[in-house]
Design a protein around this motif. Structure first.
Motif, PDB file in Angstrom:
ATOM      1  N   ASP A  21       0.824  -1.209   0.000  1.00  0.00           N
ATOM      2  CA  ASP A  21       0.000   0.000   0.000  1.00  0.00           C
ATOM      3  C   ASP A  21       0.865   1.269   0.000  1.00  0.00           C
ATOM      4  OD1 ASP A  21      -2.313  -1.515   0.030  1.00  0.00           O
ATOM      5  OD2 ASP A  21      -2.620  -1.348   2.196  1.00  0.00           O
ATOM      6  N   ALA A  25       1.342   4.097  -3.173  1.00  0.00           N
ATOM      7  CA  ALA A  25       1.171   5.539  -2.960  1.00  0.00           C
ATOM      8  C   ALA A  25       2.418   6.298  -3.430  1.00  0.00           C
ATOM      9  CB  ALA A  25       0.894   5.821  -1.493  1.00  0.00           C
ATOM     10  N   ASN A  28       2.643   6.346  -7.269  1.00  0.00           N
ATOM     11  CA  ASN A  28       1.704   7.315  -7.831  1.00  0.00           C
ATOM     12  C   ASN A  28       2.186   8.750  -7.626  1.00  0.00           C
ATOM     13  OD1 ASN A  28      -0.201   5.525  -8.904  1.00  0.00           O
ATOM     14  ND2 ASN A  28      -1.285   5.335  -6.960  1.00  0.00           N
ATOM     15  N   GLN A  29       2.846   8.996  -6.513  1.00  0.00           N
ATOM     16  CA  GLN A  29       3.296  10.360  -6.209  1.00  0.00           C
ATOM     17  C   GLN A  29       4.531  10.751  -7.005  1.00  0.00           C
ATOM     18  OE1 GLN A  29       3.936  11.153  -2.041  1.00  0.00           O
ATOM     19  NE2 GLN A  29       4.748  13.200  -2.401  1.00  0.00           N
ATOM     20  N   PRO A 114      -5.926   3.577  -5.578  1.00  0.00           N
ATOM     21  CA  PRO A 114      -4.494   3.771  -5.836  1.00  0.00           C
ATOM     22  C   PRO A 114      -3.923   2.750  -6.811  1.00  0.00           C
ATOM     23  CG  PRO A 114      -4.978   3.866  -3.482  1.00  0.00           C
ATOM     24  CD  PRO A 114      -6.193   3.318  -4.152  1.00  0.00           C
ATOM     25  N   TYR A 115      -4.424   1.523  -6.737  1.00  0.00           N
ATOM     26  CA  TYR A 115      -3.910   0.450  -7.595  1.00  0.00           C
ATOM     27  C   TYR A 115      -4.348   0.656  -9.047  1.00  0.00           C
ATOM     28  CZ  TYR A 115      -2.458  -1.980  -3.381  1.00  0.00           C
ATOM     29  OH  TYR A 115      -1.833  -2.307  -2.201  1.00  0.00           O
ATOM     30  N   THR A 117      -5.189   3.558 -10.331  1.00  0.00           N
ATOM     31  CA  THR A 117      -4.473   4.752 -10.771  1.00  0.00           C
ATOM     32  C   THR A 117      -3.095   4.378 -11.291  1.00  0.00           C
ATOM     33  OG1 THR A 117      -5.632   6.141  -9.154  1.00  0.00           O
ATOM     34  CG2 THR A 117      -3.566   7.000 -10.049  1.00  0.00           C
TER      35      THR A 117
END
Length: 216
Positions: A21, A25, A28-29, A114-115, A117
């Motif tokens: 997790d 994140a 993605n960031q 998130p996944y 994305t």
């Protein structure tokens, strides 16, 4: 995983899922390429060796993350293909199965935001990403075939190319990742209703037209 299939645990509070997790994140960031194992270690407050206890490489983390999103989406297709396995109902029309896939895709996006994305940002720079893209293309082809089947049965208007329909439908669904925020005014069910109302209802064949086609 351990021999009995359970998640291995390292420091308290960080099993494989917890690390995954946090890694998603970070990807993605910062972007996958720009996120080093050192960055992940800093965010987790772990040593890199502690991360390697759970995952052999950064590629393995990415592979697990992308499989989470793709597996959930593929599961929705399987439910649509085999409705008797879900609720014991008789096989549904193609249009009903398409409705199920679209609603299910919205739920997957909301529940695994998130996944999904991360999946939508994959560009094929690594072997892991290329495998994920191949699975996405296979998913798209199955949805396109479902649209074609719905057109053939007279449930959807047939004056729009099936590939265009599939791209427009999932273009709308995929765009949700850009603005949806968990905990907002709309939950997954309401959001799915809105997508169906805007996207699929406009493609449905009016009843009068279907009757005329059946009568010849």
């Amino acid at each position: 995983m351990s021999e009995n299939g359970s998640l291995r645990r390292g420091r308290p509070g960080y099993d494989q899922q917890g690390i995954l997790d946090v890694a998603v994140a970070a990807f993605n960031q910062y972007g996958y390429d720009a996120t080093s194992m050192g960055v992940l270690a800093d965010r987790l407050g772990l040593s890199k060796s502690a991360i390697y206890h759970h995952f052999a490489s950064k590629d393995e983390i990415l592979d697990r993350a992308l499989d989470t999103a793709l597996g959930a989406l593929e599961g929705v297709l399987e439910e649509a293909a085999h409705p008797e396995l879900v609720d014991g109902a008789a096989p549904r029309r193609a249009a009903d199965r398409l409705d199920h896939v679209l609603r299910g895709a919205v739920h997957v996006l909301v529940e695994k935001l998130p996944y999904v994305t991360l999946l939508l940002r994959v560009r094929g720079n690594t072997e892991v990403e290329r495998r994920a893209l191949a699975r996405r293309r296979a998913f798209d082809k199955r949805v396109t075939a479902l649209v074609s089947e719905a057109q053939a049965e007279g449930s959807l208007r047939s004056d729009i190319d099936v590939r265009v329909v599939e791209r427009l439908l999932f273009g709308m669904i995929n765009s949700i990742v850009e603005w949806y925020r968990p905990g907002g005014a709309e939950d997954a069910d309401r959001l799915a209703d809105d997508v169906i109302a805007i996207a699929l209802d406009g493609l449905r064949m009016p009843t009068s037209n279907r009757v005329q086609e059946l009568l010849g």
